[in-house]
Scaffold this active site. Structure first.
Site, PDB file in Angstrom:
ATOM      1  N   LYS A   1      44.096  16.823  49.069  1.00 46.85           N
ATOM      2  CA  LYS A   1      45.133  17.566  49.795  1.00 46.85           C
ATOM      3  C   LYS A   1      44.520  18.407  50.912  1.00 46.85           C
ATOM      4  O   LYS A   1      44.957  18.358  52.053  1.00 46.85           O
ATOM      5  CB  LYS A   1      45.858  18.482  48.805  1.00 46.85           C
ATOM      6  CG  LYS A   1      46.622  19.636  49.420  1.00 46.85           C
ATOM      7  CD  LYS A   1      47.226  20.469  48.314  1.00 46.85           C
ATOM      8  CE  LYS A   1      47.599  21.882  48.596  1.00 46.85           C
ATOM      9  NZ  LYS A   1      46.815  22.746  49.389  1.00 46.85           N
ATOM     10  N   ASN A   2      43.480  19.162  50.551  1.00 50.87           N
ATOM     11  CA  ASN A   2      42.940  20.100  51.542  1.00 50.87           C
ATOM     12  C   ASN A   2      42.184  19.408  52.663  1.00 50.87           C
ATOM     13  O   ASN A   2      41.912  20.018  53.693  1.00 50.87           O
ATOM     14  CB  ASN A   2      42.049  21.147  50.854  1.00 50.87           C
ATOM     15  CG  ASN A   2      42.870  22.081  49.983  1.00 50.87           C
ATOM     16  OD1 ASN A   2      44.079  22.230  50.195  1.00 50.87           O
ATOM     17  ND2 ASN A   2      42.233  22.681  48.984  1.00 50.87           N
TER      18      ASN A   2
ATOM     19  N   CYS B   1      51.173  29.157  48.961  1.00 48.31           N
ATOM     20  CA  CYS B   1      51.223  29.732  47.621  1.00 48.31           C
ATOM     21  C   CYS B   1      51.073  31.248  47.685  1.00 48.31           C
ATOM     22  O   CYS B   1      50.385  31.780  48.548  1.00 48.31           O
ATOM     23  CB  CYS B   1      50.085  29.150  46.785  1.00 48.31           C
ATOM     24  SG  CYS B   1      50.479  27.542  46.120  1.00 48.31           S
TER      25      CYS B   1
ATOM     26  N   ARG C   1      46.560  36.800  52.357  1.00 51.74           N
ATOM     27  CA  ARG C   1      46.255  35.624  53.171  1.00 51.74           C
ATOM     28  C   ARG C   1      46.578  35.839  54.658  1.00 51.74           C
ATOM     29  O   ARG C   1      47.447  35.174  55.228  1.00 51.74           O
ATOM     30  CB  ARG C   1      46.988  34.392  52.632  1.00 51.74           C
ATOM     31  CG  ARG C   1      46.741  34.186  51.159  1.00 51.74           C
ATOM     32  CD  ARG C   1      47.217  32.858  50.663  1.00 51.74           C
ATOM     33  NE  ARG C   1      46.207  31.824  50.878  1.00 51.74           N
ATOM     34  CZ  ARG C   1      46.343  30.581  50.448  1.00 51.74           C
ATOM     35  NH1 ARG C   1      47.415  30.216  49.818  1.00 51.74           N
ATOM     36  NH2 ARG C   1      45.392  29.704  50.672  1.00 51.74           N
TER      37      ARG C   1
ATOM     38  N   ASP D   1      40.073  27.749  43.940  1.00 50.55           N
ATOM     39  CA  ASP D   1      41.150  26.853  43.513  1.00 50.55           C
ATOM     40  C   ASP D   1      41.047  26.428  42.048  1.00 50.55           C
ATOM     41  O   ASP D   1      42.028  25.948  41.475  1.00 50.55           O
ATOM     42  CB  ASP D   1      41.154  25.585  44.380  1.00 50.55           C
ATOM     43  CG  ASP D   1      41.939  25.786  45.664  1.00 50.55           C
ATOM     44  OD1 ASP D   1      42.588  26.833  45.797  1.00 50.55           O
ATOM     45  OD2 ASP D   1      41.902  24.894  46.526  1.00 50.55           O
TER      46      ASP D   1
ATOM     47  N   ARG E   1      52.988  20.116  44.679  1.00 50.85           N
ATOM     48  CA  ARG E   1      52.508  20.337  46.054  1.00 50.85           C
ATOM     49  C   ARG E   1      51.110  19.744  46.246  1.00 50.85           C
ATOM     50  O   ARG E   1      50.736  19.387  47.368  1.00 50.85           O
ATOM     51  CB  ARG E   1      52.421  21.838  46.343  1.00 50.85           C
ATOM     52  CG  ARG E   1      53.751  22.521  46.419  1.00 50.85           C
ATOM     53  CD  ARG E   1      53.570  23.945  46.793  1.00 50.85           C
ATOM     54  NE  ARG E   1      52.872  24.022  48.083  1.00 50.85           N
ATOM     55  CZ  ARG E   1      52.814  25.073  48.831  1.00 50.85           C
ATOM     56  NH1 ARG E   1      53.411  26.177  48.449  1.00 50.85           N
ATOM     57  NH2 ARG E   1      52.163  25.071  49.971  1.00 50.85           N
TER      58      ARG E   1
HETATM   59  C1  UD1 Z   1      41.203  29.010  50.875  1.00 55.47           C
HETATM   60  C2  UD1 Z   1      39.879  28.662  50.231  1.00 55.47           C
HETATM   61  C3  UD1 Z   1      39.807  27.169  50.130  1.00 55.47           C
HETATM   62  C4  UD1 Z   1      41.024  26.693  49.336  1.00 55.47           C
HETATM   63  C5  UD1 Z   1      42.324  27.149  49.995  1.00 55.47           C
HETATM   64  C6  UD1 Z   1      43.561  26.791  49.207  1.00 55.47           C
HETATM   65  C7  UD1 Z   1      37.717  29.753  50.487  1.00 55.47           C
HETATM   66  C8  UD1 Z   1      36.729  30.335  51.415  1.00 55.47           C
HETATM   67  N1  UD1 Z   1      38.792  29.212  51.015  1.00 55.47           N
HETATM   68  O1  UD1 Z   1      41.258  28.447  52.168  1.00 55.47           O
HETATM   69  O2  UD1 Z   1      38.625  26.776  49.492  1.00 55.47           O
HETATM   70  O3  UD1 Z   1      41.036  25.313  49.222  1.00 55.47           O
HETATM   71  O4  UD1 Z   1      42.283  28.556  50.107  1.00 55.47           O
HETATM   72  O5  UD1 Z   1      43.715  27.590  48.098  1.00 55.47           O
HETATM   73  O6  UD1 Z   1      37.501  29.751  49.299  1.00 55.47           O
HETATM   74  N2  UD1 Z   1      41.144  35.692  55.679  1.00 55.47           N
HETATM   75  C9  UD1 Z   1      41.400  36.759  56.537  1.00 55.47           C
HETATM   76  N3  UD1 Z   1      41.861  36.490  57.799  1.00 55.47           N
HETATM   77  C10 UD1 Z   1      42.097  35.231  58.243  1.00 55.47           C
HETATM   78  C11 UD1 Z   1      41.844  34.153  57.371  1.00 55.47           C
HETATM   79  C12 UD1 Z   1      41.370  34.428  56.098  1.00 55.47           C
HETATM   80  O7  UD1 Z   1      41.203  37.917  56.171  1.00 55.47           O
HETATM   81  O8  UD1 Z   1      42.521  35.062  59.392  1.00 55.47           O
HETATM   82  C13 UD1 Z   1      40.618  35.946  54.322  1.00 55.47           C
HETATM   83  C14 UD1 Z   1      41.553  35.539  53.209  1.00 55.47           C
HETATM   84  O9  UD1 Z   1      42.443  36.559  52.869  1.00 55.47           O
HETATM   85  C15 UD1 Z   1      40.597  35.208  52.087  1.00 55.47           C
HETATM   86  C16 UD1 Z   1      39.382  34.642  52.804  1.00 55.47           C
HETATM   87  O10 UD1 Z   1      39.482  35.115  54.136  1.00 55.47           O
HETATM   88  O11 UD1 Z   1      40.195  36.361  51.410  1.00 55.47           O
HETATM   89  C17 UD1 Z   1      39.282  33.124  52.785  1.00 55.47           C
HETATM   90  O12 UD1 Z   1      40.482  32.587  53.337  1.00 55.47           O
HETATM   91  P1  UD1 Z   1      40.562  31.148  53.994  1.00 55.47           P
HETATM   92  O13 UD1 Z   1      39.328  30.377  53.705  1.00 55.47           O
HETATM   93  O14 UD1 Z   1      40.994  31.267  55.371  1.00 55.47           O
HETATM   94  O15 UD1 Z   1      41.777  30.555  53.213  1.00 55.47           O
HETATM   95  P2  UD1 Z   1      42.220  29.105  53.251  1.00 55.47           P
HETATM   96  O16 UD1 Z   1      41.900  28.438  54.514  1.00 55.47           O
HETATM   97  O17 UD1 Z   1      43.614  29.132  52.762  1.00 55.47           O
END
Ligand code: UD1
Length: 415
Positions: A22-23, A116, A121, A305, A396
Site C-alpha cells: 500500500k505505502n 488514520c 500528523r 505501523d 484500507r
Molecule cells: C509514516 C511512517 C511510515 C508509515 C506511515 C503510515 C515513519 C518515519 N513514517 O509516514 O513508515 O508507513 O506513517 O502509517 O515512520 N511530521 C511533521 N511534519 C510534516 C510531516 C511529518 O511534523 O510535515 C512528523 C509526523 O508527525 C511524525 C513524523 O514526522 O511524527 C513522521 O511522519 P511521516 O513520515 O511524514 O509520516 P508518513 O509519511 O505518514
C-alpha cells in the site's frame, strides 16, 4: 457497521502470498501524474486506499484500467488541477499529489489531508519544501492552494525524517529547473521504490537509499511499467499472527530484505525462521518470550505501523515487556480495546508496559488500520470468539485479511 469474527486458540499453519505494498503503490500512483502518458503498475494491491487514489486520478481526468492486479493509468488528457475534496480527505497520501501537480501544471489544489487518526500528523515539512522550490502556498477553508512560476532546484534540509515530505519534494523536483538536493531524507523502502520508479521513467536521481537525494530536473518523463513491491507491513502482520498462536506458516514473496527489524523482534521473542528466495518459513512454537524494550524508529528501525500488532503478541508473552512509540503520539489508540480483551497494559506517556496475561474473546472496535489488524491478531490467541467492528479501517490496507489468515488456517469470517 461491518465486522470480522475470529475464533481464537488455533495455531496457524499453511501458506499465504503477500500482497503488493500500500505505502509503495500510493506514491507511484501520484507520480503517474508527472508523465503525460501511460503508467503501468503490476502487483498493485486492490485495497480501499488504492481505489480512493484511483478515483482522485479519474476525477482529475485520468483514465484507469485494471487487469487482475495490473493498474494502467493514462494521464494524457488531464483537465483539472484540483483534487476532489471528499476523496482527498479520506487519506493522508493525497497531500503528495501537490508535488506532482506543481511539477506537471505549476499549480495544484488539495484538501488538508485525512487518513488514520493516529496523532497530529502535520504537513509543515511538505509545504516548506515546496515553498523553497518556488511555490506560493496559501490555505483557505481547509484547502491548500499552491502555484509557481516554475519550480527551481535548491537545497532542502528536513530537520527530521518524514516519509511523505521526502516523497512530495521528490515528486516536485524531477521536472524542476536545475538541481535539487534533499538532505535528511527518509530512507524507508517506499522512498527508494519511488526513486526507482521515477528513474525508470527518465528522472535523474542520485543517492537512492541514502539520506541525501540529488535530483537533476529533466524536461519530461516517459511511459513506464513497474512492479509494485510486496507489502512489508502485511508480511509483518502475518508473521506476528503466527507468533501469537505459537503456530507455523509460510509467507510467500515476503520482502525479507525490508523486514530486518521486524524479524529481529520475532527472533527476540523466540520465533524461528528460515528464508529462501522470498519464501519465509516460520516456526513460532516458542515465540512466548517478552521483549525488554522495543522502540519504534524510522527505517531501518522497527516500523510504527507494526507497533500495535506486536503489542498484541506481547500481551500473551511470559514476562513483562515495554514499547516506546517515537513516531506518532496517538498510536496507542488500540490499547483500551486490547484491555477489553483482558490485556494488561499500562501507559505512561509514549511508553507502554505490557504485563503477562491472557486474552479473552470480546466485541471490540477498530479505530484505525493497523490497530484494527492488531485486534484481529489478538483475537487469534484469545479464548473464545472475538468480533472486530469497523473493519472498513482494516480494508484500507489489507486486500483480504480474512482470506489470507484463512490460508494460514485461521477461522475468521467477515459479515
Ligand atoms: C509514516 C511512517 C511510515 C508509515 C506511515 C503510515 C515513519 C518515519 N513514517 O509516514 O513508515 O508507513 O506513517 O502509517 O515512520 N511530521 C511533521 N511534519 C510534516 C510531516 C511529518 O511534523 O510535515 C512528523 C509526523 O508527525 C511524525 C513524523 O514526522 O511524527 C513522521 O511522519 P511521516 O513520515 O511524514 O509520516 P508518513 O509519511 O505518514
Amino acid at each position: 457497521m461491518k465486522g470480522i469474527k475470529v475464533v481464537g486458540g488455533i495455531p496457524l499453519t499453511g501458506e499465504v502470498r503477500i500482497q503488493g505494498s500500500k505505502n509503495a503503490a500510493l506514491p507511484l500512483m501520484a507520480a503517474a501524474l508527472l508523465n503525460k502518458g501511460t503508467t503501468i503498475l503490476h502487483g498493485c494491491p486492490k485495497i480501499a486506499d488504492v481505489f480512493v487514489m484511483e478515483k482522485i486520478l479519474q476525477l482529475l481526468g485520468a483514465k484507469t484500467v485494471w487487469k487482475n492486479h495490473t493498474l494502467e493509468i493514462n494521464t494524457e488528457f488531464l483537465e483539472k488541477i484540483q483534487v476532489d475534496e471528499k476523496e482527498g480527505r479520506k487519506m493522508r497520501s493525497s497531500i503528495i499529489l501537490l508535488g506532482s501537480l506543481l511539477g506537471r501544471f505549476q499549480e495544484g489544489i488539495v484538501p488538508h489531508p485525512g487518513g488514520c487518526v493516529i496523532g497530529k500528523r502535520p504537513i509543515d515539512l511538505h509545504l516548506e519544501a515546496l515553498k523553497q522550490m518556488g511555490a506560493e502556498i496559501s490555505e483557505t477553508k481547509g484547502q491548500i492552494f499552491a502555484k509557481t512560476k516554475g519550480l527551481k532546484g535548491c537545497f532542502i534540509h528536513f530537520p527530521f525524517v518524514s516519509v511523505g515530505a521526502t516523497q512530495n519534494a521528490l515528486l516536485a523536483s524531477v521536472l524542476a529547473e536545475g538541481t535539487t538536493i534533499l538532505n535528511g531524507c527518509s530512507k524507508e523502502p517506499e522512498v527508494c521504490t519511488l526513486c526507482k520508479f521515477l528513474k525508470k521513467a527518465g528522472a535523474e536521481i542520485k543517492g537512492v537509499g541514502s539520506s541525501q537525494l540529488v535530483i537533476k530536473g529533466v524536461e519530461r518523463l516517459q511511459d513506464v511499467e513497474f512492479q509494485v513491491p510486496r507489502d512489508r507491513i502485511a508480511a509483518g502482520t502475518y508473521l506476528y499472527a503466527s507468533a501469537i498462536t505459537r503456530g507455523e506458516g509460510i509467507l510467500l514473496d515476503a520482502p525479507i530484505d525490508e523486514m530486518g527489524a521486524v524479524l529481529q523482534a520475532y527472533k527476540k521473542i523466540g520465533g524461528q525462521y528460515t528464508c529462501n528466495s522470498g519464501k519465509l518459513t516460520l516456526c513460532s512454537f516458542y515465540a512466548d518470550r517478552p521483549m525488554e524494550h522495543l522502540q519504534t524508529q524510522v527505517y531501518p528501525g522497527f516500523p510504527t505501523d507494526l507497533q500495535s500488532v506486536f503489542m498484541a503478541v506481547l500481551t500473551v508473552a511470559k514476562g513483562e515487556s515495554r514499547i516506546t512509540e517515537n513516531i506518532f503520539e496517538d498510536r496507542f489508540k488500540t490499547v483500551p480495546q486490547l484491555q477489553a480483551m483482558g490485556a494488561k497494559i499500562e501507559l505512561e506517556g509514549n511508553t507502554a508496559r505490557i504485563l503477562p496475561g491472557y486474552l479473552k474473546g470480546a466485541e471490540v472496535i477498530a479505530s484505525e488500520l493497523r490497530g484494527g489488524a492488531a485486534l484481529l491478531v489478538a483475537g487469534l490467541a484469545a479464548q473464545g470468539e472475538t468480533y472486530v467492528k469497523n473493519c472498513n479501517y482494516i480494508e484500507r490496507g489489507y486486500e483480504n485479511i480474512c482470506r489470507d489468515l484463512s490460508m494460514l488456517g485461521a477461522q475468521i469470517f467477515r459479515d
